[in-house]
Design a protein around this motif. Structure first.
Motif, PDB file in Angstrom:
ATOM      1  N   MET A  62       0.815  -1.214   0.000  1.00  0.00           N
ATOM      2  CA  MET A  62       0.000   0.000   0.000  1.00  0.00           C
ATOM      3  C   MET A  62       0.847   1.261   0.000  1.00  0.00           C
ATOM      4  SD  MET A  62      -3.401  -0.725   2.330  1.00  0.00           S
ATOM      5  CE  MET A  62      -2.705  -1.644   3.674  1.00  0.00           C
ATOM      6  N   LEU A  63       2.050   1.171   0.614  1.00  0.00           N
ATOM      7  CA  LEU A  63       2.925   2.329   0.682  1.00  0.00           C
ATOM      8  C   LEU A  63       3.957   2.358  -0.450  1.00  0.00           C
ATOM      9  CD1 LEU A  63       3.440   2.418   4.551  1.00  0.00           C
ATOM     10  CD2 LEU A  63       2.102   4.006   3.170  1.00  0.00           C
ATOM     11  N   GLY A  64       4.001   1.291  -1.240  1.00  0.00           N
ATOM     12  CA  GLY A  64       4.847   1.297  -2.430  1.00  0.00           C
ATOM     13  C   GLY A  64       6.324   1.110  -2.185  1.00  0.00           C
ATOM     14  N   TYR A  65       6.714   0.428  -1.099  1.00  0.00           N
ATOM     15  CA  TYR A  65       8.126   0.218  -0.802  1.00  0.00           C
ATOM     16  C   TYR A  65       8.606  -1.061  -1.494  1.00  0.00           C
ATOM     17  CZ  TYR A  65       7.367   3.795   2.754  1.00  0.00           C
ATOM     18  OH  TYR A  65       7.051   4.967   3.406  1.00  0.00           O
ATOM     19  N   LYS A  66       9.121  -0.922  -2.709  1.00  0.00           N
ATOM     20  CA  LYS A  66       9.428  -2.071  -3.548  1.00  0.00           C
ATOM     21  C   LYS A  66      10.529  -2.950  -2.964  1.00  0.00           C
ATOM     22  CE  LYS A  66       9.154  -1.418  -8.049  1.00  0.00           C
ATOM     23  NZ  LYS A  66       9.266  -0.855  -9.412  1.00  0.00           N
ATOM     24  N   ALA A  67      11.571  -2.342  -2.390  1.00  0.00           N
ATOM     25  CA  ALA A  67      12.657  -3.142  -1.814  1.00  0.00           C
ATOM     26  C   ALA A  67      12.153  -3.981  -0.647  1.00  0.00           C
ATOM     27  CB  ALA A  67      13.802  -2.238  -1.370  1.00  0.00           C
ATOM     28  N   VAL A  68      11.254  -3.404   0.160  1.00  0.00           N
ATOM     29  CA  VAL A  68      10.664  -4.147   1.278  1.00  0.00           C
ATOM     30  C   VAL A  68       9.787  -5.275   0.754  1.00  0.00           C
ATOM     31  CG1 VAL A  68       9.119  -3.989   3.274  1.00  0.00           C
ATOM     32  CG2 VAL A  68      10.762  -2.150   2.816  1.00  0.00           C
ATOM     33  N   ILE A  69       8.995  -4.989  -0.273  1.00  0.00           N
ATOM     34  CA  ILE A  69       8.126  -6.013  -0.872  1.00  0.00           C
ATOM     35  C   ILE A  69       8.966  -7.191  -1.343  1.00  0.00           C
ATOM     36  CG2 ILE A  69       6.556  -6.507  -2.792  1.00  0.00           C
ATOM     37  CD1 ILE A  69       5.752  -3.487  -2.653  1.00  0.00           C
ATOM     38  N   ASP A  98       1.647  -0.233  -9.859  1.00  0.00           N
ATOM     39  CA  ASP A  98       3.011  -0.440 -10.343  1.00  0.00           C
ATOM     40  C   ASP A  98       3.098  -1.820 -10.990  1.00  0.00           C
ATOM     41  OD1 ASP A  98       6.018   0.474 -10.169  1.00  0.00           O
ATOM     42  OD2 ASP A  98       5.979  -1.629  -9.519  1.00  0.00           O
ATOM     43  N   ARG A  99       3.394  -1.856 -12.283  1.00  0.00           N
ATOM     44  CA  ARG A  99       3.375  -3.113 -13.028  1.00  0.00           C
ATOM     45  C   ARG A  99       4.382  -4.122 -12.472  1.00  0.00           C
ATOM     46  NH1 ARG A  99       0.533  -3.214 -17.927  1.00  0.00           N
ATOM     47  NH2 ARG A  99       1.654  -5.149 -18.401  1.00  0.00           N
ATOM     48  N   ASP A 100       5.591  -3.672 -12.136  1.00  0.00           N
ATOM     49  CA  ASP A 100       6.611  -4.596 -11.641  1.00  0.00           C
ATOM     50  C   ASP A 100       6.158  -5.284 -10.357  1.00  0.00           C
ATOM     51  OD1 ASP A 100       8.268  -3.956 -13.750  1.00  0.00           O
ATOM     52  OD2 ASP A 100       9.403  -2.444 -12.636  1.00  0.00           O
ATOM     53  N   THR A 101       5.513  -4.525  -9.471  1.00  0.00           N
ATOM     54  CA  THR A 101       5.037  -5.116  -8.216  1.00  0.00           C
ATOM     55  C   THR A 101       3.914  -6.115  -8.479  1.00  0.00           C
ATOM     56  OG1 THR A 101       5.609  -3.121  -6.975  1.00  0.00           O
ATOM     57  CG2 THR A 101       4.018  -4.609  -5.964  1.00  0.00           C
ATOM     58  N   ILE A 102       3.012  -5.779  -9.380  1.00  0.00           N
ATOM     59  CA  ILE A 102       1.911  -6.700  -9.705  1.00  0.00           C
ATOM     60  C   ILE A 102       2.472  -7.995 -10.272  1.00  0.00           C
ATOM     61  CG2 ILE A 102      -0.152  -7.046 -11.109  1.00  0.00           C
ATOM     62  CD1 ILE A 102      -0.542  -3.991 -11.056  1.00  0.00           C
ATOM     63  N   ILE A 103       3.432  -7.893 -11.187  1.00  0.00           N
ATOM     64  CA  ILE A 103       4.041  -9.089 -11.785  1.00  0.00           C
ATOM     65  C   ILE A 103       4.721  -9.931 -10.707  1.00  0.00           C
ATOM     66  CG2 ILE A 103       5.932  -9.872 -13.283  1.00  0.00           C
ATOM     67  CD1 ILE A 103       5.189  -7.580 -15.184  1.00  0.00           C
ATOM     68  N   LEU A 104       5.477  -9.282  -9.821  1.00  0.00           N
ATOM     69  CA  LEU A 104       6.159 -10.003  -8.753  1.00  0.00           C
ATOM     70  C   LEU A 104       5.163 -10.765  -7.880  1.00  0.00           C
ATOM     71  CD1 LEU A 104       8.642 -10.663  -7.015  1.00  0.00           C
ATOM     72  CD2 LEU A 104       8.285  -8.485  -5.821  1.00  0.00           C
ATOM     73  N   LEU A 105       4.048 -10.119  -7.537  1.00  0.00           N
ATOM     74  CA  LEU A 105       3.075 -10.775  -6.653  1.00  0.00           C
ATOM     75  C   LEU A 105       2.320 -11.881  -7.377  1.00  0.00           C
ATOM     76  CD1 LEU A 105       1.629  -7.891  -4.452  1.00  0.00           C
ATOM     77  CD2 LEU A 105       3.602  -9.362  -4.082  1.00  0.00           C
ATOM     78  N   ILE A 106       2.044 -11.722  -8.671  1.00  0.00           N
ATOM     79  CA  ILE A 106       1.395 -12.794  -9.436  1.00  0.00           C
ATOM     80  C   ILE A 106       2.291 -14.024  -9.466  1.00  0.00           C
ATOM     81  CG2 ILE A 106       0.669 -13.531 -11.733  1.00  0.00           C
ATOM     82  CD1 ILE A 106      -0.356 -10.725 -12.233  1.00  0.00           C
ATOM     83  N   LYS A 107       3.568 -13.818  -9.781  1.00  0.00           N
ATOM     84  CA  LYS A 107       4.509 -14.941  -9.820  1.00  0.00           C
ATOM     85  C   LYS A 107       4.626 -15.603  -8.454  1.00  0.00           C
ATOM     86  CE  LYS A 107       7.602 -13.505 -13.581  1.00  0.00           C
ATOM     87  NZ  LYS A 107       9.007 -13.205 -13.920  1.00  0.00           N
ATOM     88  N   THR A 108       4.721 -14.783  -7.406  1.00  0.00           N
ATOM     89  CA  THR A 108       4.845 -15.328  -6.059  1.00  0.00           C
ATOM     90  C   THR A 108       3.604 -16.108  -5.666  1.00  0.00           C
ATOM     91  OG1 THR A 108       6.245 -13.451  -5.443  1.00  0.00           O
ATOM     92  CG2 THR A 108       5.308 -14.753  -3.653  1.00  0.00           C
ATOM     93  N   LEU A 109       2.426 -15.563  -5.989  1.00  0.00           N
ATOM     94  CA  LEU A 109       1.173 -16.235  -5.659  1.00  0.00           C
ATOM     95  C   LEU A 109       1.089 -17.591  -6.346  1.00  0.00           C
ATOM     96  CD1 LEU A 109      -1.639 -16.295  -4.393  1.00  0.00           C
ATOM     97  CD2 LEU A 109      -2.479 -15.013  -6.369  1.00  0.00           C
ATOM     98  N   ARG A 110       1.437 -17.637  -7.626  1.00  0.00           N
ATOM     99  CA  ARG A 110       1.390 -18.913  -8.349  1.00  0.00           C
ATOM    100  C   ARG A 110       2.331 -19.922  -7.718  1.00  0.00           C
ATOM    101  NH1 ARG A 110       1.302 -16.658 -14.615  1.00  0.00           N
ATOM    102  NH2 ARG A 110      -0.809 -15.817 -14.545  1.00  0.00           N
ATOM    103  N   GLY A 111       3.510 -19.450  -7.348  1.00  0.00           N
ATOM    104  CA  GLY A 111       4.457 -20.355  -6.705  1.00  0.00           C
ATOM    105  C   GLY A 111       3.952 -20.872  -5.373  1.00  0.00           C
ATOM    106  N   GLN A 112       3.307 -20.000  -4.584  1.00  0.00           N
ATOM    107  CA  GLN A 112       2.799 -20.416  -3.282  1.00  0.00           C
ATOM    108  C   GLN A 112       1.640 -21.395  -3.419  1.00  0.00           C
ATOM    109  OE1 GLN A 112       1.943 -16.700  -1.291  1.00  0.00           O
ATOM    110  NE2 GLN A 112       4.101 -16.283  -0.844  1.00  0.00           N
ATOM    111  N   ILE A 113       0.769 -21.149  -4.380  1.00  0.00           N
ATOM    112  CA  ILE A 113      -0.343 -22.082  -4.617  1.00  0.00           C
ATOM    113  C   ILE A 113       0.196 -23.430  -5.059  1.00  0.00           C
ATOM    114  CG2 ILE A 113      -2.325 -22.576  -6.094  1.00  0.00           C
ATOM    115  CD1 ILE A 113      -2.903 -19.570  -6.117  1.00  0.00           C
TER     116      ILE A 113
END
Length: 466
Positions: A62-69, A98-113
């Motif tokens: 929500m705060l957009g801290y990409k390095a923390v994400i 932010d497209r890069d963050t969305i892509i990172l979370l999609i990839k991570t979600l697929r991996g976790q599932i």
């Protein structure tokens, strides 16, 4: 400690609860402190939610801290966790834009599932082997009270074949979400006897005579397809639909007239069934439009009005992704002025302070009635069937089906279900045929005349760069 573009640390914070050190570090965007805390926490601690239901990943997104994400997802922070309002970190990433963050979370979600599926691999295979070999036809039909719309909604017979530890699903509807669908003749094959350590599925495109192997442990994806998915998410409302089943009541449906009414029974295929009415189902739909342009919001409102008036056309529903420009990242929202101490002490009897882009939220609440046709004979244990189908069938509606059958339905096997999936659309699921049989081995093999699907890298890179 070094800060990653953080807001000012509240030196006078009275919060002494060290169980949320990771949340606090994420709130301040302090990537060094995040790394330090991550060295001492367990995996379950990453799922920890504050009083507002937010994980540390929610806050960082929500705060957009990409390095923390990046640090949080690298250590296994769950992407699927919902906060008190029902939003996941991926939802918040779409809002932030932010497209890069969305892509990172999609990839991570697929991996976790996928990791969760692989963890249950042996249980899944044992369940498959223990079942008799079978062939099931499930018919999906979508209906609505809106005039002339039912004939435009898709229907499909989902054919399921099981042999040994292998299962195949044939379907003609690729997706059905937010009143958009894609068609095609697709087959999904899972071979449980594959000794590969990663769970693998083969997808056959029977129209193009192409095949593709999907390793469910891997979170990567075709570059262009992934960017197309992000554009799709950024151009539609963020929707959280929750079917409340706590107040539901189940009663035998009645047939006949006046005082001659009696319990309703019907023949469904080869099964004698008792019909039950399920009332007081409440479907709550929450739509966020924070990330949409005024033109996109106007387009969706126009579609909604056409839907409600019955002046809808088939072209309004077809999911046409050709020639669609990729949506660029949005300018970040202004950082909130709230301090960590204020955030922690915000009351829970009202909406929590939102840290990201200001919400544009619409909430709809609809009351529904559902029906279920129950047979006493149980050709297959329902929960076992749902366990198998949820892993390999590309229908989000199976999750809704699982929620439905877990709550208060009578004993027996639901041969037919009529359940709401959208405020104006009802799905009817009918088991048209179930039979034990010895399916030919060729059903679970890739046909020799099929070629391997190869993405066009040049085309994907061109789309991504745009």
């Amino acid at each position: 400690m070094a800060s990653n573009g953080s807001t000012e640390v509240d030196q006078n914070s009275s919060t002494e609860d060290h169980s949320f050190d990771l949340h606090r570090a994420a709130f301040h965007g302090d990537v060094d402190e995040v790394r330090e805390v991550l060295e001492t926490v367990k995996l379950d601690d990453l799922k920890s939610q504050d009083k507002h239901g937010n994980t540390a990943l929610h806050i960082a997104v929500m705060l957009g801290y990409k390095a923390v994400i990046e640090e949080l997802v690298k250590h296994g922070s769950p992407v699927k966790e919902k906060n008190n309002l029902g939003w996941t970190p991926l939802d918040e990433a779409i809002s932030y834009g932010d497209r890069d963050t969305i892509i990172l979370l999609i990839k991570t979600l697929r991996g976790q599932i996928a990791a969760g599926i692989v963890e249950r691999r042996q249980e899944l295979i044992r369940s498959l082997v223990a079942l008799e070999d079978f062939h099931i036809n499930l018919r999906w039909e979508f209906h609505t009270w809106v005039p002339f719309l039912s004939r435009m909604l898709p229907s499909d017979v989902c054919r399921i074949y099981k042999k040994g530890a292998s299962i195949r699903v044939d379907s003609s509807i690729g997706n059905f979400q937010e009143m958009k669908w894609s068609r095609g003749d697709k087959s999904f094959i899972f071979n449980g006897e594959d000794t590969n350590s990663s769970l693998t599925m083969v997808i056959l495109d029977n129209e193009k005579k192409e095949f593709e192997r999907k390793k469910l442990l891997r979170s990567d994806d075709n570059h262009g397809a992934l960017h197309e998915r992000v554009t799709d998410l950024m151009s539609h409302p963020i929707v959280y639909a929750n079917m409340s089943t706590k107040p539901i009541t189940v009663s035998r449906a009645l047939a006949g007239w006046w005082f001659f009414k009696g319990p309703r029974s019907e023949q469904v295929g080869e099964y004698n069934t008792d019909v039950y009415d399920i009332t007081d189902l409440i479907l709550i739909s929450r739509k966020r439009r924070d990330h949409l342009t005024p033109e996109q919001i106007k387009e969706f409102e126009h579609l909604q009005k056409k839907l409600e008036s019955g002046r809808i056309e088939e072209k309004d529903f077809e999911d046409d992704k050709e020639d669609r420009d990729l949506i660029p990242s949005m300018p970040p929202p202004e950082k909130p002025t709230i301090t960590w101490d204020q955030y922690c002490h915000a009351p829970t009897d009202q909406d929590p302070p939102h840290l990201g882009r200001p919400m544009d939220l619409k909430v709809d609440k609809k009351h529904f009635k559902a029906s279920v046709w129950m047979a006493e004979e149980c050709p297959i244990k329902l929960q076992k069937l749902l366990d198998i189908l949820e892993v390999i069938v590309p229908y989000k509606h199976f999750h809704k089906l699982r929620q439905f059958v877990k709550n208060k339905i009578p004993e027996g096997f639901p041969v037919k279900l009529e359940i709401p999936v959208f405020p104006t659309v009802t799905a009817i699921v009918t088991m048209e045929e179930y039979k034990t049989c010895d399916t030919q081995d060729s059903k679970f093999l890739i046909p020799r005349d099929y070629t391997k699907f190869e993405p066009k890298e040049n085309e994907d890179n061109c789309k991504a760069s745009s």
